[in-house]
Write a protein that holds these residues in place. Sequence first.
Motif, PDB file in Angstrom:
ATOM      1  N   GLN A 193     -11.186   5.521  -3.781  1.00 36.69           N
ATOM      2  CA  GLN A 193     -10.610   6.749  -3.809  1.00 36.69           C
ATOM      3  C   GLN A 193     -10.083   7.077  -5.042  1.00 36.69           C
ATOM      4  O   GLN A 193      -9.879   6.298  -5.995  1.00 36.69           O
ATOM      5  CB  GLN A 193      -9.243   6.523  -2.726  1.00 36.69           C
ATOM      6  N   VAL A 194     -10.155   8.599  -5.420  1.00 30.98           N
ATOM      7  CA  VAL A 194      -9.557   9.007  -6.691  1.00 30.98           C
ATOM      8  C   VAL A 194      -8.653   9.737  -6.423  1.00 30.98           C
ATOM      9  O   VAL A 194      -8.801  10.634  -5.403  1.00 30.98           O
ATOM     10  CB  VAL A 194     -10.627   9.698  -7.496  1.00 30.98           C
ATOM     11  N   PHE A 195      -7.371   9.919  -7.190  1.00 30.95           N
ATOM     12  CA  PHE A 195      -6.322  10.539  -6.825  1.00 30.95           C
ATOM     13  C   PHE A 195      -5.898  11.529  -8.304  1.00 30.95           C
ATOM     14  O   PHE A 195      -5.789  10.857  -9.185  1.00 30.95           O
ATOM     15  CB  PHE A 195      -5.000   9.952  -6.504  1.00 30.95           C
ATOM     16  N   GLN A 216      -2.871  13.714  -5.507  1.00 32.04           N
ATOM     17  CA  GLN A 216      -3.667  14.359  -4.447  1.00 32.04           C
ATOM     18  C   GLN A 216      -5.064  13.520  -4.180  1.00 32.04           C
ATOM     19  O   GLN A 216      -5.535  13.505  -5.460  1.00 32.04           O
ATOM     20  CB  GLN A 216      -3.636  15.846  -4.547  1.00 32.04           C
ATOM     21  N   ARG A 217      -5.508  13.068  -3.187  1.00 33.14           N
ATOM     22  CA  ARG A 217      -6.803  12.665  -2.979  1.00 33.14           C
ATOM     23  C   ARG A 217      -7.731  13.728  -3.251  1.00 33.14           C
ATOM     24  O   ARG A 217      -7.721  14.919  -2.870  1.00 33.14           O
ATOM     25  CB  ARG A 217      -6.932  12.289  -1.429  1.00 33.14           C
ATOM     26  N   PHE A 218      -8.704  13.281  -4.456  1.00 33.26           N
ATOM     27  CA  PHE A 218      -9.556  14.221  -5.036  1.00 33.26           C
ATOM     28  C   PHE A 218     -10.980  13.834  -4.632  1.00 33.26           C
ATOM     29  O   PHE A 218     -11.722  14.900  -4.439  1.00 33.26           O
ATOM     30  CB  PHE A 218      -9.374  14.155  -6.594  1.00 33.26           C
ATOM     31  N   ASP A 219     -11.467  12.880  -4.582  1.00 29.98           N
ATOM     32  CA  ASP A 219     -13.016  12.564  -4.221  1.00 29.98           C
ATOM     33  C   ASP A 219     -13.742  12.874  -3.204  1.00 29.98           C
ATOM     34  O   ASP A 219     -14.724  13.412  -3.027  1.00 29.98           O
ATOM     35  CB  ASP A 219     -13.426  10.985  -4.372  1.00 29.98           C
ATOM     36  N   ASN A 254       4.634  10.130 -12.411  1.00 29.24           N
ATOM     37  CA  ASN A 254       3.922  10.041 -13.959  1.00 29.24           C
ATOM     38  C   ASN A 254       2.576   9.786 -13.987  1.00 29.24           C
ATOM     39  O   ASN A 254       2.073   9.721 -14.866  1.00 29.24           O
ATOM     40  CB  ASN A 254       4.776   8.763 -14.663  1.00 29.24           C
ATOM     41  N   ILE A 255       1.952   9.361 -12.684  1.00 23.83           N
ATOM     42  CA  ILE A 255       0.546   8.884 -12.850  1.00 23.83           C
ATOM     43  C   ILE A 255      -0.502  10.476 -12.590  1.00 23.83           C
ATOM     44  O   ILE A 255      -0.079  11.167 -11.832  1.00 23.83           O
ATOM     45  CB  ILE A 255       0.253   8.112 -11.668  1.00 23.83           C
ATOM     46  N   VAL A 256      -1.046  10.597 -13.659  1.00 27.54           N
ATOM     47  CA  VAL A 256      -1.983  12.044 -13.487  1.00 27.54           C
ATOM     48  C   VAL A 256      -3.169  11.639 -12.631  1.00 27.54           C
ATOM     49  O   VAL A 256      -3.677  12.350 -11.809  1.00 27.54           O
ATOM     50  CB  VAL A 256      -2.323  12.255 -15.116  1.00 27.54           C
ATOM     51  N   LEU A 257      -3.888  10.471 -13.065  1.00 24.47           N
ATOM     52  CA  LEU A 257      -5.026  10.196 -12.581  1.00 24.47           C
ATOM     53  C   LEU A 257      -5.146   8.625 -12.160  1.00 24.47           C
ATOM     54  O   LEU A 257      -4.811   7.950 -12.784  1.00 24.47           O
ATOM     55  CB  LEU A 257      -6.183  10.307 -13.439  1.00 24.47           C
ATOM     56  N   GLU A 258      -5.753   8.391 -10.795  1.00 20.56           N
ATOM     57  CA  GLU A 258      -5.609   6.940 -10.287  1.00 20.56           C
ATOM     58  C   GLU A 258      -7.204   6.698  -9.574  1.00 20.56           C
ATOM     59  O   GLU A 258      -7.429   7.575  -8.583  1.00 20.56           O
ATOM     60  CB  GLU A 258      -4.518   6.824  -9.341  1.00 20.56           C
ATOM     61  N   GLY A 259      -7.700   5.705  -9.949  1.00 21.43           N
ATOM     62  CA  GLY A 259      -8.848   5.306  -9.228  1.00 21.43           C
ATOM     63  C   GLY A 259      -8.480   4.098  -8.467  1.00 21.43           C
ATOM     64  O   GLY A 259      -8.048   3.060  -9.062  1.00 21.43           O
ATOM     65  N   GLN A 260      -8.991   3.884  -7.288  1.00 18.45           N
ATOM     66  CA  GLN A 260      -8.438   2.687  -6.424  1.00 18.45           C
ATOM     67  C   GLN A 260      -9.735   2.198  -5.763  1.00 18.45           C
ATOM     68  O   GLN A 260     -10.490   2.721  -4.944  1.00 18.45           O
ATOM     69  CB  GLN A 260      -7.480   3.305  -5.213  1.00 18.45           C
ATOM     70  N   ASN A 261     -10.149   0.827  -6.115  1.00 23.13           N
ATOM     71  CA  ASN A 261     -11.253   0.180  -5.705  1.00 23.13           C
ATOM     72  C   ASN A 261     -12.641   0.877  -5.669  1.00 23.13           C
ATOM     73  O   ASN A 261     -13.323   1.048  -4.903  1.00 23.13           O
ATOM     74  CB  ASN A 261     -10.918  -0.284  -4.286  1.00 23.13           C
ATOM     75  N   LEU A 262     -12.917   1.536  -7.218  1.00 24.09           N
ATOM     76  CA  LEU A 262     -14.050   2.287  -7.147  1.00 24.09           C
ATOM     77  C   LEU A 262     -15.452   1.548  -7.318  1.00 24.09           C
ATOM     78  O   LEU A 262     -15.436   0.630  -8.143  1.00 24.09           O
ATOM     79  CB  LEU A 262     -13.743   3.304  -8.508  1.00 24.09           C
TER      80      LEU A 262
END
Length: 227
Positions: A65-67, A71-74, A3-11
């Motif tokens: 990281q951006v997903f 899918q890993r995007f960045d 259900n997660i469209v966009l995720e940013g981890q420790n940006l």
Amino acid sequence: MSNIVLEGQNLHRSFDDGRNKVDVLRGIQLQVHRGEFVAVIGASGSGKSTLLHVLGGLDSPTEGQVFLNGQRFDHLDETTRGNLRNQHLGFVYQFHHLLPEFTALENVAMPLMLRADSQFKQVKLKAEKLLEQVGLSHRMDHKPGELSGGERQRVALARALVTDPDLVLADEPTGNLDVDTAKGIFDLLRDLQKQRNMAMLIVTHDQSLAHSADRILQMRDGVWDTL
């Protein structure tokens, strides 16, 4: 399917001019869910626009990281990232960024025409339908210079939606408009977001607009701050 469209981890995002290093983002965590409307508020210089650029693949994080749809995007090359942006993301800015030499219809159709498999007839019909939805069926053949500020922003909104994105990223989309026009654009944006069950992440200074969101996040000096 997540259900997660966009995720940013420790940006993190830092800028270094050789003499000074400026840390604009400092460890941001964020998840945007399908169909969710999230507003990001904060003072100028807090990092809001930089965050939007990093999440949308227009800039790369210094760290983190951006997903996009899991899918890993960045870390992708610019061409691959651009193709994914075109398929899954829509963008609306404070200044419309319409191409002045093209009509409203041509501007809206442009993102789809960039696709290798695009069929002009189908693209034209889709662009026309969207312009009708945003109340501009009578202005399709007008160029940006012949449109009012509110009309130009409606064209920009139609252009952002023409690819049927999973998520729209909007950076002060009403910031250049008068109060009444801004409310009209915002209400339209909200209605279309609900109709299409798409996610929306909006950066705004306008507290009244932000409070229409499902969730409000406040930035201060590159980190989340309590409201």
